[in-house]
Design a protein around this motif. Sequence first.
Motif, mmCIF file in Angstrom:
data_model
loop_
_atom_site.group_PDB
_atom_site.id
_atom_site.type_symbol
_atom_site.label_atom_id
_atom_site.label_comp_id
_atom_site.label_asym_id
_atom_site.label_seq_id
_atom_site.Cartn_x
_atom_site.Cartn_y
_atom_site.Cartn_z
ATOM 1 N N ARG A 9 0.847 -1.026 0.006
ATOM 2 C CA ARG A 9 -0.069 0.110 0.062
ATOM 3 C C ARG A 9 0.824 1.094 -0.076
ATOM 4 N NH1 ARG A 9 -4.879 -1.887 1.852
ATOM 5 N NH2 ARG A 9 -5.791 0.389 1.768
ATOM 6 N N ALA A 10 1.078 1.726 -1.096
ATOM 7 C CA ALA A 10 2.010 2.770 -1.202
ATOM 8 C C ALA A 10 1.611 3.835 -2.190
ATOM 9 C CB ALA A 10 3.486 2.298 -1.452
ATOM 10 N N ALA A 11 2.364 4.943 -2.373
ATOM 11 C CA ALA A 11 2.166 5.899 -3.453
ATOM 12 C C ALA A 11 2.939 5.616 -4.592
ATOM 13 C CB ALA A 11 2.488 7.277 -3.129
ATOM 14 N N VAL A 12 2.509 5.451 -5.738
ATOM 15 C CA VAL A 12 2.827 5.097 -6.750
ATOM 16 C C VAL A 12 3.686 5.993 -7.804
ATOM 17 C CG1 VAL A 12 2.577 3.658 -9.108
ATOM 18 C CG2 VAL A 12 1.605 2.881 -7.122
ATOM 19 N N LEU A 13 4.759 6.073 -8.091
ATOM 20 C CA LEU A 13 5.126 7.148 -8.928
ATOM 21 C C LEU A 13 5.498 6.417 -10.398
ATOM 22 C CD1 LEU A 13 7.981 8.983 -6.798
ATOM 23 C CD2 LEU A 13 5.637 9.685 -7.194
ATOM 24 N N PHE A 14 4.719 6.762 -11.494
ATOM 25 C CA PHE A 14 4.955 6.266 -12.786
ATOM 26 C C PHE A 14 5.825 7.092 -13.604
ATOM 27 C CE2 PHE A 14 3.936 4.855 -17.105
ATOM 28 C CZ PHE A 14 4.014 3.453 -16.934
ATOM 29 N N ILE A 46 -1.230 -1.384 -16.663
ATOM 30 C CA ILE A 46 -0.996 -2.168 -15.470
ATOM 31 C C ILE A 46 -1.809 -1.012 -14.223
ATOM 32 C CG2 ILE A 46 1.075 -2.818 -15.799
ATOM 33 C CD1 ILE A 46 2.330 -0.523 -14.268
ATOM 34 N N LYS A 47 -2.768 -0.353 -14.918
ATOM 35 C CA LYS A 47 -3.558 0.614 -14.031
ATOM 36 C C LYS A 47 -4.327 -0.237 -13.045
ATOM 37 C CE LYS A 47 -5.424 5.001 -13.984
ATOM 38 N NZ LYS A 47 -6.431 6.079 -14.754
ATOM 39 N N PRO A 48 -4.809 -1.412 -13.292
ATOM 40 C CA PRO A 48 -5.608 -2.010 -11.997
ATOM 41 C C PRO A 48 -4.779 -2.258 -10.796
ATOM 42 C CG PRO A 48 -5.924 -3.213 -14.181
ATOM 43 C CD PRO A 48 -4.895 -1.939 -14.394
ATOM 44 N N LEU A 49 -3.403 -2.046 -11.155
ATOM 45 C CA LEU A 49 -2.428 -2.323 -9.826
ATOM 46 C C LEU A 49 -2.734 -0.949 -8.821
ATOM 47 C CD1 LEU A 49 0.639 -4.148 -11.484
ATOM 48 C CD2 LEU A 49 -1.236 -5.186 -9.951
ATOM 49 N N PHE A 50 -2.850 0.057 -9.848
ATOM 50 C CA PHE A 50 -2.831 1.534 -8.953
ATOM 51 C C PHE A 50 -3.997 1.572 -8.184
ATOM 52 C CE2 PHE A 50 -0.106 2.994 -12.716
ATOM 53 C CZ PHE A 50 1.064 2.184 -12.185
ATOM 54 N N ALA A 51 -5.093 0.783 -8.132
ATOM 55 C CA ALA A 51 -6.412 1.193 -7.509
ATOM 56 C C ALA A 51 -6.230 1.287 -6.167
ATOM 57 C CB ALA A 51 -7.395 -0.075 -7.757
ATOM 58 N N ASN A 52 -6.839 2.303 -5.672
ATOM 59 C CA ASN A 52 -6.747 2.716 -4.053
ATOM 60 C C ASN A 52 -5.466 3.308 -3.941
ATOM 61 O OD1 ASN A 52 -9.578 2.293 -4.086
ATOM 62 N ND2 ASN A 52 -9.001 0.113 -3.374
ATOM 63 N N CYS A 88 -3.996 11.549 -17.070
ATOM 64 C CA CYS A 88 -4.106 12.400 -15.739
ATOM 65 C C CYS A 88 -5.397 12.508 -15.518
ATOM 66 C CB CYS A 88 -3.271 13.583 -15.876
ATOM 67 S SG CYS A 88 -1.725 13.309 -16.165
ATOM 68 N N ASP A 89 -6.477 11.501 -15.258
ATOM 69 C CA ASP A 89 -7.689 11.825 -14.709
ATOM 70 C C ASP A 89 -7.809 10.849 -13.396
ATOM 71 O OD1 ASP A 89 -7.377 9.485 -15.712
ATOM 72 O OD2 ASP A 89 -9.257 9.016 -16.628
ATOM 73 N N GLN A 90 -9.079 10.962 -12.884
ATOM 74 C CA GLN A 90 -9.475 10.361 -11.813
ATOM 75 C C GLN A 90 -8.104 9.911 -10.771
ATOM 76 O OE1 GLN A 90 -11.123 7.787 -14.044
ATOM 77 N NE2 GLN A 90 -9.724 6.093 -14.343
ATOM 78 N N GLY A 91 -7.812 11.189 -10.162
ATOM 79 C CA GLY A 91 -7.040 11.125 -8.843
ATOM 80 C C GLY A 91 -5.640 10.980 -9.315
ATOM 81 N N VAL A 92 -5.309 10.733 -10.810
ATOM 82 C CA VAL A 92 -3.682 10.625 -11.120
ATOM 83 C C VAL A 92 -3.492 12.048 -11.350
ATOM 84 C CG1 VAL A 92 -2.244 9.832 -12.715
ATOM 85 C CG2 VAL A 92 -4.078 8.512 -12.212
ATOM 86 N N GLU A 93 -2.163 12.641 -10.732
ATOM 87 C CA GLU A 93 -1.805 13.704 -11.122
ATOM 88 C C GLU A 93 -0.561 13.579 -11.844
ATOM 89 O OE1 GLU A 93 -1.493 16.664 -7.714
ATOM 90 O OE2 GLU A 93 -3.222 15.619 -6.711
ATOM 91 N N MET A 94 -0.124 14.731 -12.450
ATOM 92 C CA MET A 94 0.978 14.865 -13.132
ATOM 93 C C MET A 94 2.166 15.665 -12.447
ATOM 94 S SD MET A 94 1.759 15.318 -17.139
ATOM 95 C CE MET A 94 0.831 16.458 -17.392
ATOM 96 N N SER A 95 3.524 15.482 -12.580
ATOM 97 C CA SER A 95 4.360 16.185 -11.971
ATOM 98 C C SER A 95 5.663 15.927 -13.020
ATOM 99 C CB SER A 95 5.034 15.566 -10.707
ATOM 100 O OG SER A 95 6.036 16.036 -10.305
ATOM 101 N N GLN A 96 6.444 17.148 -13.203
ATOM 102 C CA GLN A 96 7.621 17.228 -14.073
ATOM 103 C C GLN A 96 8.805 17.209 -13.363
ATOM 104 O OE1 GLN A 96 7.206 19.171 -17.575
ATOM 105 N NE2 GLN A 96 5.178 19.532 -17.591
#
Lengths: 640, 260
Positions: free
Chosen positions: A249-254, A276-282, A312-320
Motif C-alpha cells: 500500500r504505497a504511493a506509486v510514481l509512474f 497496469i492501471k488496475p494495480l494502482f487502484a486505491n 491524468c484523470d480520476q486522481g492521477v496527478e502529473m508532475s515534472q
Amino acid sequence: MTSIYNFKRIAPVPDSTDFLDIVLSKTQRKTPTVIHPGYKITRIRQFYMRKVKFTQETFDEKLRQILEEFPVLDNVHPFYADLMNVLYDKDHYKLALGQINTAKHLIDAVGKDYLRLLKFGDSLYRCKQLKRAALGRMATIMKRQKDSLSYLEQVRQHLARLPSIDPNTRTLIVCGYPNVGKSSFMNKVTRADVDVQPYAFTTKSLFVGHMDYKYLRWQVIDTPGILDHPLEERNTIEMQSITALAHLRAAVLFFVDLSEQCGYSIQDQMSLFASIKPLFANKPTLLVVSKTDVCTLDDVRPEERRLVEAACDQGVEMSQLSSYLDTGVMETRDLACDKLLLQRVEMKLKGNKVNSVLNKLNVAQPGRRDTVDRPACIPTAVLEHRNTRMETDAAERPMLERELEAIHGGPGVYNVDLKKRYMLASDEWRHDIIPEIMNGKNVADFIDPDIEEKLAELEREEERLAAEGLYDSPDDSDDEEERRIRDVARRIRQRKQIIASEARVKDVNRATLTNKQKAAASAPEDFVNHLQQLGLDPETAMSTAQRIGRKRGRSESRDPAVLMARSSSVAARAVSTQRDRSTMGLKNARQKSVSDKKKLVSQRQMNLMARAGESDRKIGMKMPKHLVTGKRSIGTNDRR
Amino acid sequence: MPQNEYIEESIRRHGRRLDHDERKRKKEARKVHKDAAFAQKVHGLKAKLYNKKRHNEKIQMKKTLKMHDEKNAKQKTDDAVPEGAVPAYLLDREGQQRAKVLSNMLKQKRKEKAGKWNVPLPKVRGIAEDEMFRVVKTGKSKTKSWKRMVTKPTFVGDGFTRKPPKYERFIRPMALRYKKANVTHPELKATFQLPIIGVKKNPQSPMYTQLGVLTKGTIIEVNVAELGLVTTGGKVLWGKYAQITNNPENDGCINALLLV
C-alpha cells in the motif's frame, strides 16, 4: 523502525557431506569412546544405545532448526510470499522443506528401530554392528537430501541479501519503463546508492532507500523496469516490480520519458500505464514526466501530449522533474508523500480503531464571556519603535558582526569583541581587565612592581662578574694528592675491567670450589696481596682481621681458681633466661587451664588415630594379611 | 544497508585490490604444501576421515590419468597384420593396436561373470544353543530355568497366537520379528522389498526351522507377486525361495538372494 521481516538470521545450511561430518563428529566428541568386551553386557548395550540415540537426536535437532528458521510462505506477508514465489518458485521451496521434514521422520524411525534391536544385543560385536548399521542408514537418508540442502543454502544466501522492505510503513514505489530515470530519482531523494547506467535493465531487483519528510521516516522502493506485455510473458525481473506494485500500500510514481531517449515511444509508455492501471487502484498515483531538461510536455507533438494528459484523470496527478538539473524532484516527492499521508489518515479514520482514540480527545474552546472587546495590549514605546524601524533603512540599523569583520581586515585579522555586550553596572567597566584570582587572592597583589628593574640589575652584575673572570676554571690540577687519587682510581678501573672480562670468559662447566672451601684455603697473606693489588692500604684491614680471627682459648689470666671465685660471687644470670612460651599471650592461670583443655580436645582425634600431627595423613595398610587371613567374620575361631 | 548483489556491485565500482590475482595465485600454489602439512599433523578420527577422503581423491585421479594413458598407449597385436602388398622394409612390423580396443563387450562379459550369483551360500557357521537362546528364569524365586528367549530375528506367521505362559517354552520377542526381506534378483540385478511367506529351512537345525529363526544361509519363501514373474506355462508365480545372505541380527535388516 525496524522491519519485522528479517531473513538475515537464518543459519547457514551445510551440504550433505558436511552435515554428516558435523553430526558424526559431534557424536564422537560428546559420547564416551572407551568400551571393552569384558564389561557387563548391560553396560555395553547402554554405551551403544547412547550413541545411536545421540546421533538421532542431533540429526533431529539440526533438521528441525532448518525447518523452523526458513519462513513458511503462508505465514509471511503476501508481498514477501509472492516475491519468494517469483524468485525461488514456491513449489520447489515447499518440496525442499517437505523432503527435509520427511528425512527427519525417517531418521527418527531408524533410531527407534535400532534402539529396540540393541536391547537384544548379546555381545559387543553385535551391538557394535547394530550401531554401525543404524548410523549408516541415517547417513544414507541424509545423503539423499543433497539437492534439497544445496537449494536451501542458495535460497538462504539470496534471502539474506533481499532489501529489508517493511510492507506496512509509508512507502513510495517508483516504476515505469526501463531507462526512464527511476534510479536517478531514487538516488536524488534517498541515500541509497543505486547503480545508474545509460542502458535498459540496469536495476535487476528491488532496491530500498529511506528518507525523512515531515519528521517521518519514509521508504522509497526502486523497481526494475517493466515492459508492456501480458503477465504470463513477464520474466523474473519484471515480476519483482509487479509483486511490489500489487502488494504494497504505497504511493506509486509512474515515470514517463517524453524525450524517448529510453528507446520506447510515448505511446508504448502510456499503453503500459493503461495496462497496469488496475494495480494502482486505491493508491495515490503520480504520473511523473522525467528528463524535462531534454524534453518537456510543451515540446511534444499535440497528439502525444493529449495522450499523456488523458492519463491524468480520476486522481492521477502529473508532475515534472529533471534529476539532471535537480528541478521538480523535491516537489514531486512532497506531492507524492502528501497524497499518501492524506490517504493513510483517511483510511485510519474509516477504520474502527480510530474511535478508541477519538473518544479520548477533547479540544476545549472557551466561549465568549461578554461583548467587551479586549485587544492585545502593546506598549506605545514598542509601537513607536516598530514604526521607526519600518522607516529606517539598512544604513541606520546596527552593524552585523560579519560587516564589522569585513571592515576591520577580514577573517583572521579581526578579533571579535566578546566584551562588547557585557551587562555591568556601568558600561565603562566592560573593557576593564579582570583580575586573576588564585586561592582567593588577587595575583596582581603579589607582583613586585620593580621586578623588571631588579632582574636587569642582577643580570648586569652577572655580566660584570663574568668579565672579571670569576667563573674561569681554576688551573691547579697539579696537586700531588689529587694526582695520586687519580692514579689509584685509574688502576681500580683497569682492575675492574680485567675482572669483568675474566668473568665473561670463565668456564662455568668446570667444577669450582665453594665459597666456604675457598675461604678455608686462603691465608691472610692472600688477602693482603689482594688489597695491595687493588691499591688499598692493607694495614688497617689486617689489624682488624687479626683482632676478630684470634683464636679463643683459655688465657693465662683466667685460671680456674679465679673463675671459681668469680662465679661464687655472682648470684645468677639475670636477664637472658628464656620465657615460658606456653604462658605467652595468656592473661592468667585460668586462661591457661582453659587453653590446655582445648588443646587436649583438639588433639584427641589425632591421638586416637596415632597421628604425628595435623599434617599426618598417612593411610597405612588397611587389611594386614597376617591379621586377616584364616579368620571367620564372626566369632573367635581362627581355624579354617 | 547492503542489498541485493552488493559484493559484485562493489567490485564493479571500485575494482579488486591490486594484488588480488597475485594473492590468488600464491594461495593456490601454497595449497599443496598446506595440505601436506595438514596431512602430517592431523591425527585421530580426523586423520581417518581425511585419509579416506584423500584416498578416494587419489583413486579418482589415477583413474583419470589411466584413461588418458589408455587413449595414447600402443599395444602390439599379432593378428592385425597389415593386408596387401607390404614393402620389405615394413615386413617385420607387427600390427599395432590401441589399448582401448579391449572392447566394451568383453568388459561387460567380465562384469557379468563376477556378478553372477549362481551359487548361494553353501556353508554356514554353526550356532550353539546358548548363543541362540537366552535363559528366562521363572518361578516365584526365579529358580526355574526351562524357558528360552530367541535372541535372533525370527519370522512369525500371521495366524500365530501365543500359548499360555506355562506352556510357552520359546519366546520370540516382538522387536525381533520380521515380515519383509530385501530380495535381490540375480538376473535383473535389482532389489525389491518383498514380504516373507515362511521359513523353508534353517540349515542349523530343524528346530530353528520350526521356530522360524532367520540366520545367514536360511532359505525363506518370499512373495514375488510384485515382480510379475511368469512360468513357462504362463502362470503367475507368487512364491519363490530365497537365501539370506547377511547376518540379520547384526544389520537389523534381511538381505536375501532369489533362487532362480
